[in-house]
Scaffold this motif. Structure first.
Motif, PDB file in Angstrom:
ATOM      1  N   ASP A 141      24.717 110.309  46.386  1.00 56.44           N
ATOM      2  CA  ASP A 141      23.970 109.469  47.964  1.00 56.44           C
ATOM      3  C   ASP A 141      22.828 108.256  47.036  1.00 56.44           C
ATOM      4  O   ASP A 141      22.763 106.647  47.512  1.00 56.44           O
ATOM      5  CB  ASP A 141      23.546 109.740  49.370  1.00 56.44           C
ATOM      6  CG  ASP A 141      24.323 110.625  49.994  1.00 56.44           C
ATOM      7  OD1 ASP A 141      25.925 110.107  49.288  1.00 56.44           O
ATOM      8  OD2 ASP A 141      24.317 111.355  50.937  1.00 56.44           O
ATOM      9  N   ILE A 174      35.492 105.130  41.903  1.00 54.47           N
ATOM     10  CA  ILE A 174      34.335 105.496  42.227  1.00 54.47           C
ATOM     11  C   ILE A 174      34.336 107.032  43.066  1.00 54.47           C
ATOM     12  O   ILE A 174      34.800 107.229  44.140  1.00 54.47           O
ATOM     13  CB  ILE A 174      33.931 104.533  43.558  1.00 54.47           C
ATOM     14  CG1 ILE A 174      33.787 102.968  42.792  1.00 54.47           C
ATOM     15  CG2 ILE A 174      32.313 104.861  43.734  1.00 54.47           C
ATOM     16  CD1 ILE A 174      33.178 102.451  41.640  1.00 54.47           C
ATOM     17  N   TYR A 175      33.927 108.034  42.026  1.00 51.68           N
ATOM     18  CA  TYR A 175      33.828 109.304  43.278  1.00 51.68           C
ATOM     19  C   TYR A 175      32.563 109.162  43.618  1.00 51.68           C
ATOM     20  O   TYR A 175      31.208 109.523  42.883  1.00 51.68           O
ATOM     21  CB  TYR A 175      33.468 109.944  42.004  1.00 51.68           C
ATOM     22  CG  TYR A 175      34.853 110.012  40.817  1.00 51.68           C
ATOM     23  CD1 TYR A 175      36.031 109.786  41.063  1.00 51.68           C
ATOM     24  CD2 TYR A 175      34.562 109.891  39.293  1.00 51.68           C
ATOM     25  CE1 TYR A 175      36.691 109.654  40.236  1.00 51.68           C
ATOM     26  CE2 TYR A 175      35.492 109.755  38.699  1.00 51.68           C
ATOM     27  CZ  TYR A 175      36.265 109.192  39.071  1.00 51.68           C
ATOM     28  OH  TYR A 175      37.302 108.841  37.489  1.00 51.68           O
ATOM     29  N   ARG A 176      32.491 109.949  45.041  1.00 50.68           N
ATOM     30  CA  ARG A 176      31.662 110.237  45.838  1.00 50.68           C
ATOM     31  C   ARG A 176      31.263 111.562  46.463  1.00 50.68           C
ATOM     32  O   ARG A 176      30.456 111.891  47.062  1.00 50.68           O
ATOM     33  CB  ARG A 176      31.610 108.700  46.982  1.00 50.68           C
ATOM     34  CG  ARG A 176      31.520 108.032  46.129  1.00 50.68           C
ATOM     35  CD  ARG A 176      29.881 107.103  46.889  1.00 50.68           C
ATOM     36  NE  ARG A 176      29.183 108.094  48.255  1.00 50.68           N
ATOM     37  CZ  ARG A 176      28.458 108.583  48.844  1.00 50.68           C
ATOM     38  NH1 ARG A 176      27.935 109.553  47.465  1.00 50.68           N
ATOM     39  NH2 ARG A 176      27.395 108.554  49.735  1.00 50.68           N
ATOM     40  N   GLN A 187      27.674 105.998  37.865  1.00 52.04           N
ATOM     41  CA  GLN A 187      28.686 107.024  37.407  1.00 52.04           C
ATOM     42  C   GLN A 187      28.840 107.531  35.678  1.00 52.04           C
ATOM     43  O   GLN A 187      29.473 108.255  35.688  1.00 52.04           O
ATOM     44  CB  GLN A 187      29.922 106.540  38.034  1.00 52.04           C
ATOM     45  CG  GLN A 187      31.376 107.242  38.097  1.00 52.04           C
ATOM     46  CD  GLN A 187      32.391 107.107  39.339  1.00 52.04           C
ATOM     47  OE1 GLN A 187      32.636 106.747  40.494  1.00 52.04           O
ATOM     48  NE2 GLN A 187      34.109 106.670  38.798  1.00 52.04           N
ATOM     49  N   VAL A 204      23.840 105.798  45.965  1.00 49.16           N
ATOM     50  CA  VAL A 204      25.043 104.054  46.859  1.00 49.16           C
ATOM     51  C   VAL A 204      23.419 103.580  47.032  1.00 49.16           C
ATOM     52  O   VAL A 204      22.969 101.741  47.743  1.00 49.16           O
ATOM     53  CB  VAL A 204      25.888 104.741  47.821  1.00 49.16           C
ATOM     54  CG1 VAL A 204      25.585 104.158  49.206  1.00 49.16           C
ATOM     55  CG2 VAL A 204      26.259 105.594  47.593  1.00 49.16           C
ATOM     56  N   THR A 252      34.140 103.389  49.566  1.00 55.59           N
ATOM     57  CA  THR A 252      34.454 104.246  49.359  1.00 55.59           C
ATOM     58  C   THR A 252      36.223 103.871  49.511  1.00 55.59           C
ATOM     59  O   THR A 252      36.758 104.367  49.868  1.00 55.59           O
ATOM     60  CB  THR A 252      34.002 104.930  51.022  1.00 55.59           C
ATOM     61  OG1 THR A 252      34.606 103.373  51.579  1.00 55.59           O
ATOM     62  CG2 THR A 252      33.074 105.674  50.779  1.00 55.59           C
TER      63      THR A 252
END
Ligand SMILES: Cc1cc2nc3c(=O)[nH]c(=O)nc-3n(C[C@H](O)[C@H](O)[C@H](O)COP(=O)(O)O)c2cc1C
Ligand code: SF4
Ligand code: FES
Lengths: 161, 799, 423
Positions: free
Chosen positions: A43, A70-72, A35, A46, A65
């Motif tokens: 993705d 944590i920015y997804r 990040q 991850v 999540t």
């Protein structure tokens, strides 16, 4: 696209994961590093974390999540977390949030058109003594007034990568 | 053993039981969602609230989280507890869609039941409902996340119990999501269990959706016919169609869960080509005519060539009763030419197990409670999936596990894996017996000594063997090893994977009769003129297809009884349609020697989906049931002997004839079954011809594949998307030597012919081996599992 | 009012004291002294000091340590809880910004006392500067020979690691924290087994708050009796960091004796209610503690006295509300926090708190009806004591006190059909 992890970081995490008995404990560290480089965790990030730590993407995602820092999804280069908890609320936190939306021309959860700022509400930042407060990136700003918000935004905008 | 009082009733429970379980013993129903006997207590739903009046716990507590203690006094009717339970339902209904009338779970939804039982009838919450997007989870499971009540059962089933890693829980607070990282088929071969585990309609059986309401189904306790473990199942049928299978409960075998082959492999019963009418040649006839013809032609052959010109072939997938009636048919016809398995090596293996396995034989439940498991030549995920999960549960409780197998076996638990060549498995077992590993390399020795040490130290060790790779001799060696390692106070168990659901039972009936190769020889030489095949398919199930096919072609008379359109059924001179397992009652004897009874779920007949021309519901109703619907195999065979009998009288007769089958007549499908009495027997393994070895030859071994090798599920169309494609499996170093890369085509020549298939590579397998999965119905004539032969390999020249 | 400064003795505005300054004021003397005793003696002194946990629950530290299998061989862990995410609580941050060695020394002594050679500091996302301070202090301590292998020839080795979190208040709950540390979802674990039996990586673990651990070296240096005497109440022990916030003139953090009167904090250290307004209510110990009103101003800020007046000392973060505050809105704000930070494991918390939100929103909006008060009460009754962990327990504190102390204000909202403070 930026590199998710630098060669050095990859090396570091891989070595560490091989050395320690429970590599899974590094999952937040790896996600935060990604990040930090990339602004958010895509993705592929991850999946990369999973590969390094011997976890499936889903197992990483379960953790990613859970946490709100944590920015997804894509965010601006600077994420503004404006505190909406009780002490800030008592000293004008809602007004600060309103001012930020007005000055940036975006709503909560949105990103400015120039891609610099994303505005998100957050729970207490531990800056209750300096309320109202916000955090941009990893820097906390307290005692916010309209003028100080202008100053801070100006500086962050200048320094945004 | 603590004694406690619940609602003024006293109960004594085993140490460690929780209060919810204690109440269950008193038949006091405590509502719950997250507790599950196999998954344990996690205290998430908070529905099992009770008031604790006396004892160490006080006040309102969750029954599932409190260990039962002496002197506890508990009330389930306490006002506060009742109120809380009502609120829990109210909370769970905040976001739950009110779609019961159209929900696939309707009628078998625990939330529906609890909502009614809990008295929550009026919606007070007026906020918006949270909604989700669903995911595509593959061909078996349908996702409807809005119905989720966050009991976490699915993820505890999928990840914790079954070891899957591609499905789990995402998000936080009220925005919890159960799903995958991305849309896509669930990877676990136990995926269907989340359908059973989910108390509401989040996960439903895609193959069953929109077919029936739960209450319209005919259901009964049954036993899975797809492998040798005999897991309990509950098939459900409607409109003469088998519409779904769910997991049943058998504490000794599967526990609660089943594999996806057992759940989704049911399509054979409804197969459009299923032969349902008796046939003489190509002509459909009545039962009377067909039986008359069969009796007449058998008598004719006996008359002209002597009774020994008639042979019979039973089957590990036919019930014990049917196999028994086949045996008495042999007696009736005065022939002793009978075998119970078309595959001679599988036959020998099963007979060794049936004769020699004794008090050291272990159930899946005992495997779950073992503290060290040594798997030899076993690939449980492909050969007996629930065995893999049984070992996984043991490992989760701290057991160790090791695997000696030449294949790159995938397991849902951690195990030390030594890829020893197939030819050395027996040698390894003998070495364990002897306690020295001199003939092994230094590296191998270190691992093997470690394993031997753990075997010695363990309190409840179990050796698990795969029948196909070990063969009869290997299985014998494994059983001897378990005996040798047993001490008075510390037995070492054994569990073997056999070929079919009733391999053990068929072998038990076999006694010392010769094997099917003897029969084939008799046919080739013209001594045998007629063959009666019970639910067996020697045209495809014999390891040497050219040998069996050329012999079978010489028969004067082939009579076949089956429920699926096999080659044998197609080629039979007289075909007699029999009931599929779910349509008949019967007994299988599983790999452990456990007799498991199954009840008949529904009457056979052409499904309305077929007679109605595909309309659903059909617009035109026709009786559709043929005049002569399939009969139970045992009654067909009885009719050939002019017997009219009930299943019960048949079972009593069997009990009388076979001392080992004690208790058969009173066997109840609702119970966990009953072990056959020990054989106390000896079984001389006939000399097995050695595999010809050649310089530089590869050991080509045919192995099982979960969704490809088993006969019945091969006729289940819903499994088509998950069936593997034929390919060779080879060690990467061996491939490198001939300059072969993964995916390239390998040409293999053997004395049984050649194959050209793409190759997959692995590093965790024995060198010098080549594996090929047996895939039923594959265009390539792949050899049957358990067959080994010498092979020469080379890279196909690209033209 | 003046008081002994232990934890804040090196605190200077805008500065961080590192090793040099720390040593100048007697730093690491406690550690040296501890190494002259055997671990059981150190534990005895801590027990005798009557130190109670500063993380919110106030469990006696000595007693917690006595459950720990310190003398049994095997892997064991000491974990410092620096998650501090409860609104109104910022004392640990102040300490770590000012003087990180306070925690480092305290942890080394505690690790020695517990014979748990591996320590983790679990620190929240927003405290990046604190995390860096700690990392620097750890390096300094190692270089100075206070940390690492065979510390000062004692035969005891110790390593400390900083673990940065990524948000979520539930991570502060000690068993959820252990899951988070292991890289799992931060759902709490069931107790028993307690962390002392099976904690981090299934090994015995003790979790203590930053302030708790930082107090240890002072107890060792000054002795148990001295430490007890620092308190302003007979039953209390030691000093306490009080973070002031809300409608006060000065919202700062102070180290004062345990048991100072609430009034002293508000009037003397807080400079009174801001803008010359009147005191209406306060949260005496963070967002999870029930409100107090002006009639409680003379209560001593110690565990028992606060419980007697229906609240809790919690984290001693005092948030004051002036007489223009709508208590329904304040409570709604608090409840939103808890609902959002629920981990989602158990039903009453995950779904009950949003239900309460909906009722409070309705009342605040002016759409409430009298039955809503009953509904609120029955919701509360069923969330209280029925959840898996203590998060929801904290959430009901303010709501329960809203109905107990400010019912009229709630009724007023309903009767007027609008918020009386929001014309
Ligand atoms: C929801 C929740 C959040 C908590 N957050 C914190 C926290 O941020 N910091 C902390 O020290 N303790 C927190 N606690 C208390 C811890 O569970 C634990 O009691 C404490 O860390 C023990 O340390 P102590 O005995 O030194 O106080 C929290 C408890 C709960 C239930
Ligand atoms: S009370 Fe329940 S849902 Fe809430 S944080 Fe604790 S365990 Fe999670
Ligand atoms: S309430 Fe905003 S920083 Fe604490």
């Amino acid at each position: 696209m930026d590199q998710l992890l630098t060669e050095d970081q990859l090396d570091h995490f891989r070595t560490l994961a091989a050395e320690i008995p429970h590599p899974r404990e590094l999952v937040v560290d790896v996600l935060r590093a990604i990040q930090n480089n990339h602004g958010w965790v895509p993705d592929e990030g991850v999946e990369l974390a999973g590969t390094i730590l011997g976890l499936s993407p889903l197992q990483v995602e379960e953790v990613a999540t859970f946490f709100d820092k944590i920015y997804r999804r894509p965010v601006g280069r600077r994420v503004i977390h404006v505190c909406d908890s009780i002490c800030c609320w008592s000293r004008g936190g809602e007004e600060v949030a309103r001012l930020l939306q007005e000055k940036l021309g975006i709503g909560l959860g949105e990103t400015t058109e120039d891609g610099i700022f994303t505005l998100l509400p957050t729970c207490c930042l531990g800056a209750c003594g300096e309320a109202p407060a916000m955090m941009i990136g990893l820097t906390t700003y307290g005692h916010l007034t309209s003028d100080r918000i202008d100053l801070v935004l100006e500086r962050e905008r200048r320094e945004a990568p | 053993m603590p004694t406690l009082t619940i609602d003024n009733k006293t109960v004594t429970v085993p140490e460690g039981a929780n209060v919810l379980e204690a109440a269950k013993r008193l038949d006091i129903v405590i509502p719950h969602f997250c507790y599950h006997e196999a998954l344990g207590s996690v205290g998430a739903c908070r529905l099992c609230a009770m008031k604790f009046l006396e004892g160490p716990a006080k006040g309102i507590q969750m029954a599932c989280m409190v260990e039962a203690k002496d002197g506890m006094v508990v009330s389930t009717q306490d006002e506060g507890a009742v109120d809380l339970r009502k609120h829990v339902i109210e909370w769970l209904m905040m976001n739950h869609p009110h779609d019961c009338p159209v929900c696939d779970e309707g009628g078998e939804c625990q939330l529906q039941d609890m909502t009614v039982a809990g008295g929550h009838g009026i919606r007070r919450y007026g906020g918006l409902k949270r909604t989700y997007n669903n995911q595509f989870l593959g061909p078996f499971v349908y996702h409807e996340m809005n119905r989720c009540i966050q009991c976490y059962r699915c993820v505890r089933t999928y990840q914790d119990y079954c070891g899957g890693t591609d499905f789990g829980v995402l998000g936080c607070n009220q925005r919890i999501y159960f799903g995958r990282f991305r849309d896509g088929p669930l990877e676990s071969v136990f995926s269907g269990n989340i359908v059973d585990a989910c108390p509401t309609g989040v996960f439903t059986d895609k193959t069953f959706r929109f077919h029936s309401r739960y209450w319209d189904l005919e259901e009964a306790s049954s036993v899975c016919p797809h492998c040798s473990l005999g897991c309990a199942t509950i098939p459900g049928a409607r409109y003469r169609e088998l519409q779904r299978v769910r997991g049943g409960v058998n504490k000794e075998t599967n526990g609660f869960f089943i594999c996806d082959r057992g759940r989704f492999g049911y399509g054979y019963a409804n197969h459009p080509d299923r032969p349902r009418i008796p046939r003489i040649g190509d002509r459909e006839v009545s039962w009377d005519d067909s039986l008359e013809e069969a009796r007449g032609r058998l008598a004719d052959i006996a008359h002209r060539h002597g009774p020994a010109a008639i042979a019979l072939l039973g089957s590990p997938r036919a019930s014990l009763e049917a196999n028994y009636r086949l045996l008495t048919l042999a007696h009736h016809l005065e022939t002793d030419r009978i075998a119970f398995e078309a595959h001679p090596e599988r036959d020998r293996t099963a007979r060794v197990v049936a004769a020699l396995s004794d008090k050291n034989s272990r159930s899946l439940e005992e495997i779950r409670n073992s503290d060290f498991l040594l798997l030899v030549g076993a690939d449980p995920l492909n050969e007996a999936p629930m065995m893999a999960l049984a070992v996984r549960q043991a490992v989760r409780r701290g057991a160790g596990a090791a695997l000696i197998d030449p294949r790159p076996v995938g397991l849902p638990f951690h195990a030390v894996h030594l890829p020893l060549a197939a030819g050395r498995l027996s040698e390894f077992l003998q070495a364990v017996c002897a306690g020295t590993f001199e003939n092994f390399s230094r590296q191998e020795r270190t691992i093997l000594e470690g394993i031997a040490e753990r075997l010695r130290r363990a309190q409840r060790p179990i050796l698990i063997g795969g029948g196909d790779l070990l063969g009869a001799a290997g299985v014998r060696d494994l059983l001897r090893t378990s005996e040798k390692l047993s001490k008075e106070d510390r037995p070492c168990g054994a569990a073997l994977i056999l070929g079919g659901p009733n391999s053990y039972g068929a072998a038990l009936l076999s006694g010392e009769t010769s094997d099917f190769n003897g029969i084939l020889d008799g046919i080739s030489e013209g001594r045998i003129r007629a063959l009666v095949c019970l639910e067996s398919d020697p045209f495809t199930d014999h390891p040497d297809l050219s040998r069996s096919r050329s012999a079978l072609a010489k028969l004067d008379l082939l009579i076949a009884l089956d429920c699926v359109p096999t080659t044998t059924a197609e080629k039979a001179n007289i075909f007699l349609p029999v009931k599929a397992p779910a349509e008949s009652a019967g007994v299988y004897v599983n790999n452990e020697g456990r007799m498991l009874a199954f009840a008949s779920v529904f009457d056979p007949g052409t499904p309305i989906r077929v007679t109605g021309g595909g309309d659903h519901p059909p617009r035109v109703f026709e009786p559709g049931t043929p005049r002569n619907p399939p009969m139970s195999a045992w009654s067909v065979l009885g009719a050939l002997q002019n017997r009219r009998e009930s299943l019960n009288s048949l079972r009593r007769e069997m009990e009388g004839e076979h001392a080992r089958l004690a208790g058969l007549a009173s066997l109840d499908p609702e119970t966990d079954g009953r072990r056959v009495l020990p054989g106390g027997g000896r079984f001389e393994i006939p000399e097995i011809p050695a595999i010809p070895t050649e310089e530089k030859a590869f050991d080509l071994i045919s192995i099982q594949s979960l969704f490809g090798s088993e006969t019945l599920s091969a006729f289940s169309p819903v499994l088509d998307p998950v069936r593997p494609v034929p390919r060779f499996l080879m060690h990467s170093a061996d491939a490198a030597e001939i300059g072969l890369a993964a995916g390239e085509t390998l040409r293999v020549t053997t004395d049984r012919g050649g194959f050209e298939l793409p190759v997959a590579l692995s590093e965790v397998m024995a060198r010098g081996c080549l594996f090929i999965a047996h895939l039923k119905g594959s265009p390539v004539d792949l050899p049957f599992p358990g067959v080994r032969f010498a092979a020469r390999v080379d890279r196909r020249k690209e033209s | 009012m003046k008081s002994d400064q232990l934890l804040f003795k090196n605190r200077r505005p805008g500065e961080t004291t590192f090793l040099k300054g720390y040593l100048e004021t007697g730093g690491y003397e406690g550690l040296k002294k501890a190494f002259t005793m055997d671990p059981a003696q150190v534990r005895e002194i801590v027990k005798a000091s009557r130190l109670r946990g500063r993380g919110g629950a106030g469990f006696p530290t000595g007693m917690k340590w006595s459950f720990f299998p310190a003398d049994k061989p095997g892997e064991k862990y000491l974990v410092c809880n620096a998650d501090e995410m409860e609104p109104g609580t910022y004392k640990d941050r102040e300490l770590l910004l000012a003087d990180p060695h306070q925690l480092v020394e305290g942890m080394i002594i505690s690790a020695y006392a517990l014979q748990a050679p591996t320590g983790y500091i679990f620190i929240r996302y927003a405290y990046e500067r604190c995390a860096r301070n700690l990392e620097r202090a750890i390096i300094e301590a190692r270089e100075a020979g206070f940390l690492g292998k065979n510390i000062r020839g004692s035969g005891f080795s110790c390593e400390l690691f900083v673990h940065r979190s990524a948000g979520r208040y539930i991570c502060g709950e000690e068993t959820a924290l252990l899951n988070a540390l292991e890289g799992r979802r931060a759902n709490p674990r069931s107790k028993p087994p307690f962390p002392a039996v099976r904690g981090l990586f299934d090994k015995p673990t003790t979790v203590n708050n930053v302030e708790t651990l930082a107090s240890i070296q002072h107890i060792i240096t000054g002795g148990a009796a001295w430490f007890k005497d620092l308190a302003a109440t007979v039953e209390g022990a030691g000093t306490k960091l009080y973070g002031l916030s809300g409608h006060l003139e000065k919202t700062e953090c102070h180290e004062l004796p345990i048991g100072v009167p609430l009034r002293t904090l508000v009037e003397e250290f807080g400079g009174g209610v801001w803008k010359g307004r009147r005191f209406k209510a306060c949260l005496p110990g963070g967002a999870s503690t029930p409100y107090l009103t002006a009639e409680h101003l003379d209560v001593s800020m110690d565990f028992e006295p606060l419980e007697k007046v229906g609240s809790r000392l919690g984290t001693a973060g005092v948030t004051v509300f002036d007489d223009t505050t709508c208590m329904v809105e304040a409570t709604l704000n608090l409840n939103r926090f808890f609902a959002r930070e629920s981990c989602g494991w158990c039903t009453p918390c995950r779904d009950g708190l949003p239900f309460v939100n909906w009722i409070l929103e309705k009342i605040e909006r002016g759409d409430g009806v009298m039955e809503d008060i009953d509904m609120l009460r029955d919701q509360l009754r069923n969330i209280t004591g029925t959840t898996f962990c203590a998060l929801a327990q904290g959430a009901v504190g303010p709501i329960e006190s809203l109905l107990r102390l400010f019912e009229e204000e709630v009724v007023d909202h309903i009767k007027r059909g609008r918020c009386p403070f929001n014309p």
